[in-house]
Design a protein around this motif. Sequence first.
Motif, PDB file in Angstrom:
ATOM      1  N   GLY A 198       0.804  -1.224   0.000  1.00 17.77           N
ATOM      2  CA  GLY A 198       0.000   0.000   0.000  1.00 17.77           C
ATOM      3  C   GLY A 198       0.833   1.268   0.000  1.00 17.77           C
ATOM      4  O   GLY A 198       2.001   1.271  -0.385  1.00 17.77           O
ATOM      5  N   TYR A 199       0.209   2.332   0.461  1.00 15.73           N
ATOM      6  CA  TYR A 199       0.767   3.678   0.445  1.00 15.73           C
ATOM      7  C   TYR A 199       2.141   3.737   1.133  1.00 15.73           C
ATOM      8  O   TYR A 199       3.038   4.424   0.668  1.00 15.73           O
ATOM      9  CB  TYR A 199      -0.238   4.589   1.154  1.00 15.73           C
ATOM     10  CG  TYR A 199       0.084   6.052   1.113  1.00 15.73           C
ATOM     11  CD1 TYR A 199      -0.250   6.817   0.001  1.00 15.73           C
ATOM     12  CD2 TYR A 199       0.696   6.678   2.204  1.00 15.73           C
ATOM     13  CE1 TYR A 199       0.030   8.171  -0.031  1.00 15.73           C
ATOM     14  CE2 TYR A 199       0.978   8.031   2.168  1.00 15.73           C
ATOM     15  CZ  TYR A 199       0.638   8.784   1.050  1.00 15.73           C
ATOM     16  OH  TYR A 199       0.915  10.120   1.017  1.00 15.73           O
ATOM     17  N   CYS A 200       2.301   3.036   2.226  1.00 12.95           N
ATOM     18  CA  CYS A 200       3.562   3.144   2.975  1.00 12.95           C
ATOM     19  C   CYS A 200       4.629   2.220   2.395  1.00 12.95           C
ATOM     20  O   CYS A 200       5.763   2.213   2.874  1.00 12.95           O
ATOM     21  CB  CYS A 200       3.356   2.851   4.457  1.00 12.95           C
ATOM     22  SG  CYS A 200       3.352   1.111   4.894  1.00 12.95           S
ATOM     23  N   GLY A 201       4.280   1.477   1.369  1.00 13.06           N
ATOM     24  CA  GLY A 201       5.267   0.602   0.732  1.00 13.06           C
ATOM     25  C   GLY A 201       5.674  -0.565   1.623  1.00 13.06           C
ATOM     26  O   GLY A 201       6.715  -1.179   1.387  1.00 13.06           O
ATOM     27  N   GLY A 202       4.870  -0.857   2.624  1.00 13.07           N
ATOM     28  CA  GLY A 202       5.186  -1.991   3.503  1.00 13.07           C
ATOM     29  C   GLY A 202       6.073  -1.628   4.670  1.00 13.07           C
ATOM     30  O   GLY A 202       6.470  -2.485   5.449  1.00 13.07           O
ATOM     31  N   ARG A 203       6.392  -0.335   4.795  1.00 12.22           N
ATOM     32  CA  ARG A 203       7.302   0.067   5.865  1.00 12.22           C
ATOM     33  C   ARG A 203       6.717  -0.239   7.247  1.00 12.22           C
ATOM     34  O   ARG A 203       7.428  -0.548   8.183  1.00 12.22           O
ATOM     35  CB  ARG A 203       7.604   1.557   5.740  1.00 12.22           C
ATOM     36  CG  ARG A 203       9.021   1.883   6.020  1.00 12.22           C
ATOM     37  CD  ARG A 203       9.511   3.191   5.427  1.00 12.22           C
ATOM     38  NE  ARG A 203       8.643   4.320   5.504  1.00 12.22           N
ATOM     39  CZ  ARG A 203       7.977   4.847   4.471  1.00 12.22           C
ATOM     40  NH1 ARG A 203       8.086   4.314   3.281  1.00 12.22           N
ATOM     41  NH2 ARG A 203       7.221   5.906   4.609  1.00 12.22           N
ATOM     42  N   THR A 204       5.385  -0.123   7.367  1.00 10.13           N
ATOM     43  CA  THR A 204       4.752  -0.347   8.669  1.00 10.13           C
ATOM     44  C   THR A 204       4.561  -1.836   8.954  1.00 10.13           C
ATOM     45  O   THR A 204       4.896  -2.313  10.030  1.00 10.13           O
ATOM     46  CB  THR A 204       3.385   0.371   8.727  1.00 10.13           C
ATOM     47  OG1 THR A 204       3.596   1.735   8.393  1.00 10.13           O
ATOM     48  CG2 THR A 204       2.756   0.250  10.105  1.00 10.13           C
ATOM     49  N   CYS A 205       4.034  -2.578   7.991  1.00 11.38           N
ATOM     50  CA  CYS A 205       3.592  -3.936   8.318  1.00 11.38           C
ATOM     51  C   CYS A 205       4.535  -5.036   7.838  1.00 11.38           C
ATOM     52  O   CYS A 205       4.316  -6.197   8.158  1.00 11.38           O
ATOM     53  CB  CYS A 205       2.199  -4.187   7.749  1.00 11.38           C
ATOM     54  SG  CYS A 205       2.190  -4.325   5.956  1.00 11.38           S
ATOM     55  N   ARG A 206       5.558  -4.691   7.066  1.00 13.38           N
ATOM     56  CA  ARG A 206       6.410  -5.741   6.488  1.00 13.38           C
ATOM     57  C   ARG A 206       6.886  -6.775   7.524  1.00 13.38           C
ATOM     58  O   ARG A 206       6.713  -7.979   7.310  1.00 13.38           O
ATOM     59  CB  ARG A 206       7.601  -5.119   5.752  1.00 13.38           C
ATOM     60  CG  ARG A 206       8.342  -6.066   4.828  1.00 13.38           C
ATOM     61  CD  ARG A 206       9.561  -5.385   4.231  1.00 13.38           C
ATOM     62  NE  ARG A 206       9.205  -4.358   3.265  1.00 13.38           N
ATOM     63  CZ  ARG A 206       9.176  -4.550   1.945  1.00 13.38           C
ATOM     64  NH1 ARG A 206       9.489  -5.718   1.437  1.00 13.38           N
ATOM     65  NH2 ARG A 206       8.859  -3.571   1.137  1.00 13.38           N
ATOM     66  N   PRO A 207       7.443  -6.333   8.674  1.00 13.79           N
ATOM     67  CA  PRO A 207       7.885  -7.340   9.646  1.00 13.79           C
ATOM     68  C   PRO A 207       6.726  -8.192  10.175  1.00 13.79           C
ATOM     69  O   PRO A 207       6.896  -9.386  10.420  1.00 13.79           O
ATOM     70  CB  PRO A 207       8.510  -6.515  10.778  1.00 13.79           C
ATOM     71  CG  PRO A 207       8.872  -5.206  10.144  1.00 13.79           C
ATOM     72  CD  PRO A 207       7.808  -4.973   9.112  1.00 13.79           C
ATOM     73  N   ALA A 208       5.541  -7.562  10.341  1.00 17.02           N
ATOM     74  CA  ALA A 208       4.389  -8.314  10.848  1.00 17.02           C
ATOM     75  C   ALA A 208       3.927  -9.335   9.811  1.00 17.02           C
ATOM     76  O   ALA A 208       3.619 -10.487  10.156  1.00 17.02           O
ATOM     77  CB  ALA A 208       3.258  -7.362  11.204  1.00 17.02           C
ATOM     78  N   VAL A 209       3.886  -8.925   8.543  1.00 16.70           N
ATOM     79  CA  VAL A 209       3.475  -9.847   7.481  1.00 16.70           C
ATOM     80  C   VAL A 209       4.455 -11.029   7.424  1.00 16.70           C
ATOM     81  O   VAL A 209       4.050 -12.183   7.349  1.00 16.70           O
ATOM     82  CB  VAL A 209       3.401  -9.127   6.115  1.00 16.70           C
ATOM     83  CG1 VAL A 209       3.114 -10.121   5.003  1.00 16.70           C
ATOM     84  CG2 VAL A 209       2.332  -8.047   6.133  1.00 16.70           C
ATOM     85  N   ASP A 210       5.740 -10.715   7.511  1.00 15.99           N
ATOM     86  CA  ASP A 210       6.742 -11.791   7.488  1.00 15.99           C
ATOM     87  C   ASP A 210       6.563 -12.744   8.665  1.00 15.99           C
ATOM     88  O   ASP A 210       6.680 -13.961   8.508  1.00 15.99           O
ATOM     89  CB  ASP A 210       8.158 -11.199   7.511  1.00 15.99           C
ATOM     90  CG  ASP A 210       8.488 -10.481   6.208  1.00 15.99           C
ATOM     91  OD1 ASP A 210       7.794 -10.734   5.213  1.00 15.99           O
ATOM     92  OD2 ASP A 210       9.430  -9.667   6.201  1.00 15.99           O
ATOM     93  N   ALA A 211       6.282 -12.177   9.853  1.00 18.39           N
ATOM     94  CA  ALA A 211       6.096 -13.012  11.049  1.00 18.39           C
ATOM     95  C   ALA A 211       4.894 -13.935  10.863  1.00 18.39           C
ATOM     96  O   ALA A 211       4.954 -15.125  11.199  1.00 18.39           O
ATOM     97  CB  ALA A 211       5.912 -12.140  12.290  1.00 18.39           C
ATOM     98  N   VAL A 212       3.797 -13.396  10.306  1.00 22.94           N
ATOM     99  CA  VAL A 212       2.594 -14.210  10.082  1.00 22.94           C
ATOM    100  C   VAL A 212       2.920 -15.352   9.121  1.00 22.94           C
ATOM    101  O   VAL A 212       2.571 -16.512   9.369  1.00 22.94           O
ATOM    102  CB  VAL A 212       1.437 -13.362   9.509  1.00 22.94           C
ATOM    103  CG1 VAL A 212       0.271 -14.261   9.103  1.00 22.94           C
ATOM    104  CG2 VAL A 212       0.977 -12.331  10.526  1.00 22.94           C
ATOM    105  N   LEU A 213       3.621 -15.034   8.039  1.00 17.79           N
ATOM    106  CA  LEU A 213       3.910 -16.069   7.049  1.00 17.79           C
ATOM    107  C   LEU A 213       4.840 -17.138   7.601  1.00 17.79           C
ATOM    108  O   LEU A 213       4.699 -18.313   7.269  1.00 17.79           O
ATOM    109  CB  LEU A 213       4.482 -15.430   5.784  1.00 17.79           C
ATOM    110  CG  LEU A 213       3.377 -14.680   5.030  1.00 17.79           C
ATOM    111  CD1 LEU A 213       3.962 -13.785   3.968  1.00 17.79           C
ATOM    112  CD2 LEU A 213       2.375 -15.651   4.429  1.00 17.79           C
TER     113      LEU A 213
END
Lengths: 90, 403
Positions: A40-55
């Motif tokens: 999205g707008y932030c380019g993943g800067r906010t959620c990237r680590p969380a998304v990686d942790a979920v995966l």
Amino acid sequence: MDDLIICRCEEVSLADIKRTAHMYQCSAREVKLRTRAGMGYCGGRTCRPAVDAVLEEVTGEKPGNDIPLKVSPPVRPVSLSTLGGSERHE
Amino acid sequence: MYDVVIIGAGPAGLSAAIACREWDLHVLVLDEFPKPGGRLLGQLHQEPSGEWWNGIQETNLLLEKAQKYDTDIRCGVSAYHIEKLEHGYAIHTNQGSFETENLLLATGAAESAVPVPGWTLPGVMSIGAAQVMTNVHRVKVGQKGIVVGVNVLSAAIARELQLAGVELHSMALPASNPATVQHSNPNTVMDGLVRIAHLAPSAFLRFGSKFAKASWVRRLAVKFYPKGGVKMWGMPIHIRKAILSINGNDRVESVTMCRINADGEQIPGTEENITVDFVCIAGGLYPLTELAAVIGCPFRYMEELGGHVPIHSERMETPLKGVYVAGNITGIESAKVARAQGELAGLSIAADKLKAHADLQQHVEDAVKLVATTRADATIQFHPHITDGRHKMEQAFQQTKSS
């Protein structure tokens, strides 16, 4: 808990990510491309680590040396006139 | 064409600029924040020696020196892309494009989010945002808040909020979910807490931190952790309590807290509601590397350094000709280490640029040593195996170079 938002820019929930990972048995990168989590707008800067942790939890895929989702320019939000090259050069 | 463009005007970028200007290079420093100083601006803490570390003063010292050498520093400039040219790089920003022979990426770190239900409500912010509002913009973030996430960074900033007169109920863990794995396990969190306990002005905690070096002692400490929390500067730190949800209609009104067992599992029937009007979430820092990625720097994933880091040598060069890195983009460490790395990177750039005219080898070697001693003397270690991580990175650089 499954309606928990992971990627707030694209409003992708924990359930969306889990379902996609199970349904397609795919890589972290593919999950992101399918759900738009981290794109999205932030380019993943906010959620990237969380998304990686979920995966890592869902698919067991550990982070490799490459950045999980390829980083593409522009890495900051910019106006189309800026991208169009009407700005000055030094 | 600049000799060097430095992206990031934090402690690393500013020190690098000073070192380059001392050797009369043509330098431009860019930063997307309205003020130079980076995350140094928000820092305020008392060292175990009793001395205060005041980030605004430290920034001013660097800026005075930079000004003495007529350094061109431009703020409010966001770099969104970098392209390789035949003899250097073009940096594209919201304020136009800049061409340079060498490039120093000193972009620092970003915060990891901690998604718990309700974390997208207005009034929830990262602990770093609360720090910037409090210490840089001088805005009171709320009447009463709570910190979700117990780690080196959140403990240090919670103290700063307290010093500014911002009331905090306590610090607690996020409830366990697939996105909070690292932050919701009391044993993992205790391991981290031990590394900051020596900063607490409590004899009990300091005493505890000495023998808690043994892991079985830490396991016991988690098992028998007091229900009222352990107080650091009068504020309870809970590692056996977790925040299940952040509640409110249009904004934060309360949080639901519960007790958890030593494995981080919720103990049913222990839920309680706590009235707060803001929540700080704290998932720690990771290196901000987007620009290194778009120009094609190779990466290594190293937990010791806080995540994905561009491969670099101990003199801060990457395998890409003319591209250097310094500060938290190379791994999460304190501002003092970032400052020493910046000076080293600046000297490396000057040494490479001027090699036909001057021998700066000794200066570079001294700067490498200064980084190592600064690291060894650091009060706060964000990652326990930082030195191992640094050795592994140097090996990775040598391998990349020889292949």
